[in-house]
Design a protein around this motif. Structure first.
Motif, PDB file in Angstrom:
ATOM      1  N   ALA A  40       0.826  -1.213   0.000  1.00 32.56           N
ATOM      2  CA  ALA A  40       0.000   0.000   0.000  1.00 32.56           C
ATOM      3  C   ALA A  40       0.857   1.259   0.000  1.00 32.56           C
ATOM      4  N   GLN A  44       1.272   3.961  -3.115  1.00 34.13           N
ATOM      5  CA  GLN A  44       0.956   5.363  -2.834  1.00 34.13           C
ATOM      6  C   GLN A  44       2.138   6.265  -3.198  1.00 34.13           C
ATOM      7  N   PHE A 223     -10.434   4.912  -7.827  1.00 32.52           N
ATOM      8  CA  PHE A 223     -10.858   4.570  -6.465  1.00 32.52           C
ATOM      9  C   PHE A 223      -9.815   3.696  -5.779  1.00 32.52           C
ATOM     10  N   LEU A 224      -9.228   2.769  -6.548  1.00 31.22           N
ATOM     11  CA  LEU A 224      -8.193   1.904  -5.985  1.00 31.22           C
ATOM     12  C   LEU A 224      -6.987   2.723  -5.556  1.00 31.22           C
ATOM     13  N   LYS A 226      -6.887   5.917  -4.814  1.00 29.22           N
ATOM     14  CA  LYS A 226      -7.251   6.747  -3.669  1.00 29.22           C
ATOM     15  C   LYS A 226      -7.281   5.909  -2.393  1.00 29.22           C
ATOM     16  N   SER A 227      -7.829   4.693  -2.506  1.00 29.41           N
ATOM     17  CA  SER A 227      -7.871   3.791  -1.357  1.00 29.41           C
ATOM     18  C   SER A 227      -6.468   3.428  -0.895  1.00 29.41           C
ATOM     19  N   LEU A 228      -5.577   3.163  -1.852  1.00 26.41           N
ATOM     20  CA  LEU A 228      -4.204   2.822  -1.505  1.00 26.41           C
ATOM     21  C   LEU A 228      -3.499   3.999  -0.839  1.00 26.41           C
ATOM     22  N   SER A 229      -3.848   5.221  -1.260  1.00 26.87           N
ATOM     23  CA  SER A 229      -3.261   6.403  -0.632  1.00 26.87           C
ATOM     24  C   SER A 229      -3.679   6.491   0.831  1.00 26.87           C
ATOM     25  N   VAL A 230      -4.977   6.270   1.073  1.00 25.75           N
ATOM     26  CA  VAL A 230      -5.488   6.307   2.449  1.00 25.75           C
ATOM     27  C   VAL A 230      -4.901   5.167   3.268  1.00 25.75           C
ATOM     28  N   LEU A 231      -4.908   3.951   2.679  1.00 21.11           N
ATOM     29  CA  LEU A 231      -4.354   2.786   3.374  1.00 21.11           C
ATOM     30  C   LEU A 231      -2.861   2.935   3.630  1.00 21.11           C
TER      31      LEU A 231
END
Length: 302
Positions: A40, A44, A223-224, A226-231
């Motif tokens: 992750a 990112q 979305f993936l 963005k999710s990886l950035s948050v994760l």
């Protein structure tokens, strides 16, 4: 006689390889959580690079990761042999750095966030495409620094797994984990960052099913990422906080005690509390660093 010696040698080699295989599987299972965080974080770190430079950047970070492992594996063997007490303090320094980086990202996101117009967004894309090599080099350098901390934890966990083995087996297992983890992580990162290109390719094919799959990939890719950035940011606190709490026995036992009283939430409570500790620790380090920078007359990173 020579034939008998050869068979004995081959039997010994087979025995060692069998032990190494078992120990490598055990170490890989123990480091699976860190591997997820590593994936992750690195996905990112290399996001935001213009499309044609994505794979070269991933390759550059992967080479840096291999160099990290070439440093860490011998260092771990030396420390594990001559100064095993030094592993925990070094890991805690790395954990603090991860938490500091996470807080720095949060501070930048919330304190410097501005609504962008369509023209500003287009200008940013143009600037990204024309970014000088130094900008790309800085991104690679930051990703390699983060990889060093996560690699250190992977190597340290592996070293703990093989602590009771002889030196030869330790070397083989640590080397195997270093290669497997690096190839696995950066192979997946390369696949993730090129998802949009794969989706675009499929939309240009003749088959309806291929076009439909391509459109689905193009829809899901942002979305993936963005999710990886948050994760990735969350992983900094989870991994860094976990390293810190494990290095402070009374805090680690307190978290285990709270988790034991949490019923059905027991599996997630330790990670949650580790993350909170990481957030607090990173915030304190960021505050100290920013104050120091201001005293020196330099603007803080946040």
């Amino acid at each position: 006689m020579p034939a008998g010696s050869l068979l004995t040698l081959l039997d010994d080699i087979a025995s060692i390889l069998d032990d190494v295989s078992i120990l490598t599987k055990k170490a890989a299972a123990k480091t699976a959580g860190v591997l997820g965080d590593d994936l992750a974080l690195n996905a990112q770190q290399v996001s935001g690079v213009v499309s044609k430079r994505e794979l070269p950047v991933v390759w550059a970070v992967a080479k840096g990761s291999f160099i990290n492992k070439l440093i860490l594996v011998p260092l771990a063997l030396v420390i594990g042999t001559f100064a095993p007490w030094g592993i925990t303090p070094l890991l805690m320094i790395g954990g603090l750095y991860l938490c500091f980086e996470g807080c720095e990202k949060l501070a930048h996101h919330f304190l410097h966030r501005e609504a962008k117009t369509l023209e500003q967004a287009g200008q940013e894309i143009e600037e990204l495409a024309a970014a000088p090599p130094e900008t790309e080099a800085q991104k690679i350098k930051g990703a390699v620094r983060t990889d060093f901390v996560l690699s250190a934890e992977i190597i340290a966990i592996t070293l703990g797994t093989v602590a009771g083995q002889d030196f030869q087996r330790q070397v083989l297992v640590l080397s195997s984990i270093a290669v497997i983890m690096t190839v696995g992580v950066y192979g997946l990162v390369a696949g993730i960052v090129k998802l949009d290109d794969a989706g675009l390719y499929l939309t240009q094919r003749r088959g309806n099913s291929q076009q439909l799959l391509g459109r689905a990939i193009l829809w899901a890719a942002p979305f993936l990422m963005k999710s990886l950035s948050v994760l990735g940011t969350a992983a900094m606190f989870l991994v860094g906080g976990g390293i810190i709490t494990h290095g402070i026995p009374w805090l680690h036992h307190a978290i285990a005690h709270i988790a034991g009283m949490s019923g059905v939430l027991a599996p997630v409570v330790p990670a949650l509390l580790d993350g909170i500790c990481g957030l607090v620790a990173g915030g304190l380090v960021l505050l100290l660093f920013t104050s120091y920078q201001k005293l020196r007359g330099k603007p803080g990173h946040a």
